[in-house]
Design a protein around this motif. Structure first.
Motif, PDB file in Angstrom:
ATOM      1  N   THR A  24     -15.638 -83.636  33.826  1.00 35.38           N
ATOM      2  CA  THR A  24     -16.720 -83.510  32.851  1.00 35.38           C
ATOM      3  C   THR A  24     -17.374 -84.861  32.563  1.00 35.38           C
ATOM      4  OG1 THR A  24     -15.112 -83.722  31.046  1.00 35.38           O
ATOM      5  CG2 THR A  24     -15.700 -81.490  31.753  1.00 35.38           C
ATOM      6  N   ASP A  25     -16.635 -85.956  32.825  1.00 38.77           N
ATOM      7  CA  ASP A  25     -17.154 -87.309  32.617  1.00 38.77           C
ATOM      8  C   ASP A  25     -17.089 -88.087  33.922  1.00 38.77           C
ATOM      9  OD1 ASP A  25     -17.131 -86.561  29.942  1.00 38.77           O
ATOM     10  OD2 ASP A  25     -15.213 -87.553  29.546  1.00 38.77           O
ATOM     11  N   ASP A  26     -17.981 -89.057  34.082  1.00 39.36           N
ATOM     12  CA  ASP A  26     -17.829 -89.975  35.202  1.00 39.36           C
ATOM     13  C   ASP A  26     -16.830 -91.061  34.823  1.00 39.36           C
ATOM     14  OD1 ASP A  26     -19.133 -91.882  33.631  1.00 39.36           O
ATOM     15  OD2 ASP A  26     -21.036 -91.725  34.724  1.00 39.36           O
ATOM     16  N   LEU A  27     -16.624 -92.033  35.691  1.00 39.71           N
ATOM     17  CA  LEU A  27     -15.607 -93.060  35.445  1.00 39.71           C
ATOM     18  C   LEU A  27     -15.989 -94.004  34.327  1.00 39.71           C
ATOM     19  CD1 LEU A  27     -14.501 -93.981  39.088  1.00 39.71           C
ATOM     20  CD2 LEU A  27     -13.604 -92.227  37.558  1.00 39.71           C
ATOM     21  N   ASP A  63     -11.917 -92.799  25.216  1.00 39.29           N
ATOM     22  CA  ASP A  63     -12.122 -94.155  25.701  1.00 39.29           C
ATOM     23  C   ASP A  63     -12.697 -94.126  27.111  1.00 39.29           C
ATOM     24  OD1 ASP A  63      -9.606 -93.019  26.327  1.00 39.29           O
ATOM     25  OD2 ASP A  63      -8.900 -94.937  27.107  1.00 39.29           O
ATOM     26  N   LYS A  64     -13.629 -95.006  27.367  1.00 39.33           N
ATOM     27  CA  LYS A  64     -14.251 -95.067  28.688  1.00 39.33           C
ATOM     28  C   LYS A  64     -13.233 -95.511  29.735  1.00 39.33           C
ATOM     29  CE  LYS A  64     -18.984 -95.907  27.121  1.00 39.33           C
ATOM     30  NZ  LYS A  64     -20.180 -96.783  27.223  1.00 39.33           N
ATOM     31  N   GLY A  65     -13.345 -94.922  30.899  1.00 45.73           N
ATOM     32  CA  GLY A  65     -12.455 -95.293  31.982  1.00 45.73           C
ATOM     33  C   GLY A  65     -11.059 -94.721  31.869  1.00 45.73           C
ATOM     34  N   TYR A  66     -10.852 -93.681  31.028  1.00 47.71           N
ATOM     35  CA  TYR A  66      -9.505 -93.138  30.844  1.00 47.71           C
ATOM     36  C   TYR A  66      -8.929 -92.577  32.147  1.00 47.71           C
ATOM     37  CZ  TYR A  66     -11.874 -88.561  30.587  1.00 47.71           C
ATOM     38  OH  TYR A  66     -12.639 -87.446  30.849  1.00 47.71           O
ATOM     39  N   GLN A  67      -9.787 -92.192  33.076  1.00 48.31           N
ATOM     40  CA  GLN A  67      -9.311 -91.613  34.337  1.00 48.31           C
ATOM     41  C   GLN A  67      -8.645 -92.648  35.247  1.00 48.31           C
ATOM     42  OE1 GLN A  67     -12.723 -89.649  36.119  1.00 48.31           O
ATOM     43  NE2 GLN A  67     -13.417 -88.986  34.120  1.00 48.31           N
TER      44      GLN A  67
END
Length: 329
Positions: A205-208, A314-318
């Motif tokens: 659902t989100d990008d990196l 938080d951004k970049g959680y992946q």
């Protein structure tokens, strides 16, 4: 009239287990997914989604591997030992069409387009087959459980199956035309043999960078899926992550995956596995060597308990540390 006897926890567990086993049996589907139905052999086989002789034999101990799939007779135990002949099997191909995977069964991985396609197609096939069975399973469960949560699960899995049917059309066309260059993909390689293997899929659902790219609440829209296969091979290991070229919403996503550091690659594969599959096999010696705290951390993450408290913001959680690392088994 006497009071109705209250059922014990043991009785309730037995009843639940019996219902679970009955539902699983009634939900099984034996159907070859290959598009050339006229060429099917008579028998649908128990096909391995991860190579038996090439990978499972490497990971097994005394013929067994660990999988995060409860057995029907004990639905409360997450991590369970399976014989490698039973591990990762599904009834999604006939004996004749299962032979299409010989280029990845019989030879080493060499980055050829056909090999990449076959690894990803098999990852798709087992997940699509599970969605087919999942719809039947939820329909069976509705017969003795009218809870609205069953309706929610049924809706979700029906929509996922619908979206994967669109993917199947493209996979089928590639097979019929013998044209395999239909994927945007990245291949990661690691200079050691990992103690696990996995295939699966995820609907990001989100990008990196944390930007929204898909809305799961939009039931009319076709969601784009990310498929993956991770496996060890003779002193090396590989992870293939791919999306159909037709799914343009994931084009930049795949491009960004190509720029990850190896630490970020490892974090991302760990993330994919806990969010995107049950089709994971682990070497028993490696699993039992973990501390109880490490096992608990994995189980907590795999059960996705934190999702009950909201998705990460938080951004970049992946690509951050997931709290455990399968690559260090």
């Amino acid at each position: 009239m006497g009071k109705k006897k209250k059922r014990s926890k043991k009785d309730l567990k037995r009843i639940f287990s019996e219902q679970f086993q009955s539902t699983i049996r009634k939900s099984r589907i034996k159907e070859c997914l290959h598009p050339k139905k006229e060429k099917c052999s008579e028998n649908i086989i128990k096909a391995h989604s991860i190579q038996n002789n090439k990978v499972l034999s490497k990971l097994s101990k005394n013929g067994n591997v660990i999988m995060p799939i409860p057995k029907p007779d004990n639905p409360f135990q997450l991590l369970t030992e399976y014989g490698r002949k039973r591990a990762t099997v599904f009834t999604g191909f006939c004996g004749h069409h299962d032979q299409m995977f010989s280029p990845i069964e019989d030879g080493d991985f060499n980055y050829e387009i056909e090999q990449v396609f076959l690894y990803i197609y098999r990852a798709f096939a087992i997940e699509y087959h599970r969605k087919m069975e999942g719809v039947k399973q939820q329909q069976e469960m509705k017969k003795f459980n009218t809870d609205s949560i069953i309706d929610d699960f049924l809706l979700g899995i029906t929509l996922a199956k619908r979206d994967m049917e669109k993917d199947k059309e493209l996979f089928d066309a590639a097979i019929l035309k013998n044209e395999f260059n239909i994927l945007n993909y990245v291949v990661y390689n690691f200079d050691k043999e990992i103690k696990f293997a996995a295939t699966g899929f995820l609907t990001p659902t989100d990008d990196l960078h944390g930007n929204k790219i898909q809305n799961l609440s939009d039931f009319e829209a076709k969601m784009s899926n990310l498929y993956f296969s991770v496996f060890p091979e003779e002193n090396k290991s590989y992870a293939i992550v791919a999306a159909l070229k037709n799914d343009e919403s994931l084009t930049d996503y795949i491009t960004n995956l190509k720029g990850l550091t190896q630490e970020e690659q490892i974090n991302f594969i760990n993330y994919l596995i806990i969010k995107g599959t049950e089709n994971l096999v682990i070497n028993p010696d490696a699993w039992y060597a973990l501390t109880e705290e490490e096992k608990e951390s994995f189980n907590y993450s795999f059960a996705q308990i934190e999702d009950f408290f909201g998705l990460p913001t938080d951004k970049g959680y992946q690509i951050k540390n997931q709290g455990f690392d399968l690559f260090n088994l």
